[in-house]
Motif scaffolding. Structure first.
Motif, PDB file in Angstrom:
ATOM      1  N   HIS A 136      -1.535   8.496   5.229  1.00  0.00           N
ATOM      2  CA  HIS A 136      -2.088   7.368   5.980  1.00  0.00           C
ATOM      3  C   HIS A 136      -1.280   6.091   5.726  1.00  0.00           C
ATOM      4  CE1 HIS A 136      -5.228   9.795   7.515  1.00  0.00           C
ATOM      5  NE2 HIS A 136      -5.774  10.046   6.339  1.00  0.00           N
ATOM      6  N   ALA A 137      -0.843   5.889   4.482  1.00  0.00           N
ATOM      7  CA  ALA A 137      -0.038   4.701   4.165  1.00  0.00           C
ATOM      8  C   ALA A 137       1.274   4.717   4.947  1.00  0.00           C
ATOM      9  CB  ALA A 137       0.234   4.637   2.659  1.00  0.00           C
TER      10      ALA A 137
ATOM     11  N   ASP B 201       0.834  -1.206   0.000  1.00  0.00           N
ATOM     12  CA  ASP B 201       0.000   0.000   0.000  1.00  0.00           C
ATOM     13  C   ASP B 201       0.866   1.253   0.000  1.00  0.00           C
ATOM     14  OD1 ASP B 201      -2.242  -1.523   0.010  1.00  0.00           O
ATOM     15  OD2 ASP B 201      -2.662  -1.299   2.152  1.00  0.00           O
TER      16      ASP B 201
ATOM     17  N   ARG C 153      -3.395  12.726   1.268  1.00  0.00           N
ATOM     18  CA  ARG C 153      -3.963  12.030   2.424  1.00  0.00           C
ATOM     19  C   ARG C 153      -3.628  10.540   2.355  1.00  0.00           C
ATOM     20  NH1 ARG C 153      -8.348  14.856   0.663  1.00  0.00           N
ATOM     21  NH2 ARG C 153      -8.437  16.927   1.613  1.00  0.00           N
ATOM     22  N   ASN C 154      -3.717   9.977   1.157  1.00  0.00           N
ATOM     23  CA  ASN C 154      -3.426   8.565   0.941  1.00  0.00           C
ATOM     24  C   ASN C 154      -1.986   8.234   1.354  1.00  0.00           C
ATOM     25  OD1 ASN C 154      -3.004   6.524  -2.014  1.00  0.00           O
ATOM     26  ND2 ASN C 154      -3.529   5.883   0.039  1.00  0.00           N
TER      27      ASN C 154
ATOM     28  N   ALA D 195       1.027   4.128  -2.799  1.00  0.00           N
ATOM     29  CA  ALA D 195       0.741   5.529  -2.443  1.00  0.00           C
ATOM     30  C   ALA D 195       1.878   6.445  -2.889  1.00  0.00           C
ATOM     31  CB  ALA D 195       0.524   5.649  -0.936  1.00  0.00           C
TER      32      ALA D 195
ATOM     33  N   ARG E  60       2.134   7.829  -6.369  1.00  0.00           N
ATOM     34  CA  ARG E  60       1.266   8.940  -6.775  1.00  0.00           C
ATOM     35  C   ARG E  60       2.002  10.282  -6.730  1.00  0.00           C
ATOM     36  NH1 ARG E  60      -4.615   7.970  -4.094  1.00  0.00           N
ATOM     37  NH2 ARG E  60      -5.094   9.733  -5.445  1.00  0.00           N
TER      38      ARG E  60
ATOM     39  N   ASP F 131      -3.962  17.048  -6.353  1.00  0.00           N
ATOM     40  CA  ASP F 131      -4.261  15.709  -5.866  1.00  0.00           C
ATOM     41  C   ASP F 131      -4.176  15.625  -4.333  1.00  0.00           C
ATOM     42  OD1 ASP F 131      -4.965  13.083  -5.965  1.00  0.00           O
ATOM     43  OD2 ASP F 131      -3.301  12.428  -7.242  1.00  0.00           O
TER      44      ASP F 131
ATOM     45  N   ASP G  24      -6.184  14.220  -2.491  1.00  0.00           N
ATOM     46  CA  ASP G  24      -6.535  12.864  -2.092  1.00  0.00           C
ATOM     47  C   ASP G  24      -5.273  11.996  -1.984  1.00  0.00           C
ATOM     48  OD1 ASP G  24      -8.397  10.608  -1.730  1.00  0.00           O
ATOM     49  OD2 ASP G  24      -7.553   9.968  -3.643  1.00  0.00           O
ATOM     50  N   ALA G  25      -4.355  12.178  -2.947  1.00  0.00           N
ATOM     51  CA  ALA G  25      -3.092  11.435  -2.895  1.00  0.00           C
ATOM     52  C   ALA G  25      -2.296  11.814  -1.655  1.00  0.00           C
ATOM     53  CB  ALA G  25      -2.271  11.706  -4.157  1.00  0.00           C
TER      54      ALA G  25
END
Lengths: 199, 199
Positions: free
Chosen positions: B46-47, A10, B42-43, A14, A17, B37, B39-40
């Motif tokens: 968290h990852a 994961d 945050r992704n 990530a 990106r 991005d 969203d990326a």
């Protein structure tokens, strides 16, 4: 691939990106952070979450800002009569670093690109028009990139300015400082010639 | 530089801690994530936090693992009599992708480097010795890098194996597949000669 670490997969996905980061770099980053610098991993995570939460756009110039109006727009030392239009926050940073400009900015956050469905409205040009109608701007300096789309965007915004009887200027194109003519592309040389000035 | 975004500066500084990322790349990443991005962002955050929390080391082979013992070490299809010693998890991934090996691994997470203060203890060699003493390993395949430090590490571990009457082998050095002799460095050519085998 046998791997027992969904969290690792994961993380690699990530990190991919990030701009300019492929599978190999993402793996290298993940292994580096996990193996040698877990503190950096936590630091990056918190900085990302904090930035996403805090950073919005300046209501005047559209640049990234934590406050409603950014420091440049608030500064009494900047000439609000000069408005420099750039495509991106990175362009603004470069211009600031050059020290050549003491006016204010408008950041488009993109460029006109009809093929990608980016027209004047998508680019937030109504916000720019409202600023031009505000009465403080005398000159609009078009500092979009010297690409086809950048030129088209400059042309369009130049029209917006002229329609309001404001001076619209375009940053000069030509030979870069230190450039040797032998290695300069033809398009740039042609522009350098057509843009020649009395010495 | 006038900028109104401490969060942005913090983010750039944090991203610079990624391997291979300098000031310019960090800025590009920050602007990309914030502008296009979120969203990326945050992704990734968290990852990172999830990975740092979940991923430890396999108690047998020392590779990254979310479980106490990793999937390779647990697999009934891997020959535990063959132990391949590598410097890093990335090396293990490369070997797995080659499909050439069906034994098990030991990941050193580094190499012997006395000048940097990395001796046998810092490298976790006592853990490797305990594994060699365990009675299942027949052959130790030394797959450290073909660098000075990698060779020294291989030599040292080879001694540990031989002292236990275990077979120690070193992966072959020579001309890479597809390599043209004209462009191969002298050191590699010399090794390819000294390591020649009957055709």
């Amino acid at each position: 691939m046998i791997e027992d670490t969904k969290a690792l997969e994961d993380l690699k996905r990530a990190l991919k990106r990030l701009p300019g980061v492929g599978a190999k770099s993402a793996q290298r980053m993940a292994f580096h952070l996990l193996g040698r610098d877990r503190d950096a991993a936590r630091n990056i995570a918190h900085a990302l979450l904090h930035a996403v939460e805090r950073i919005g756009h300046c209501q005047r110039c559209n640049n990234f800002s934590e406050t409603e109006t950014c420091a440049i727009c608030r500064s009494a030392r900047r000439d609000t009569g000069l408005l420099c239009v750039v495509e991106s926050p990175a362009d603004l940073v470069s211009l600031e670093q050059s020290g050549a400009f003491s006016g204010t900015y408008f950041v488009l956050m993109g460029r006109l690109s009809p093929l990608d469905g980016i027209g004047p409205d998508e680019l937030g040009l109504p916000k720019l028009e409202a600023l031009l109608d505000g009465g403080t701007v005398r000159e609009v300096i078009l500092a979009t990139n010297a690409t086809v789309e950048g030129e088209a965007t400059a042309h369009y915004i130049g029209e917006l300015a002229r329609r309001r009887n404001l001076l619209a200027t375009r940053i000069a194109c030509g030979v870069p400082i230190g450039g040797e003519l032998e290695y300069i592309d033809r398009g740039t040389l042609a522009r350098a010639f057509s843009g020649r000035r009395e010495a």
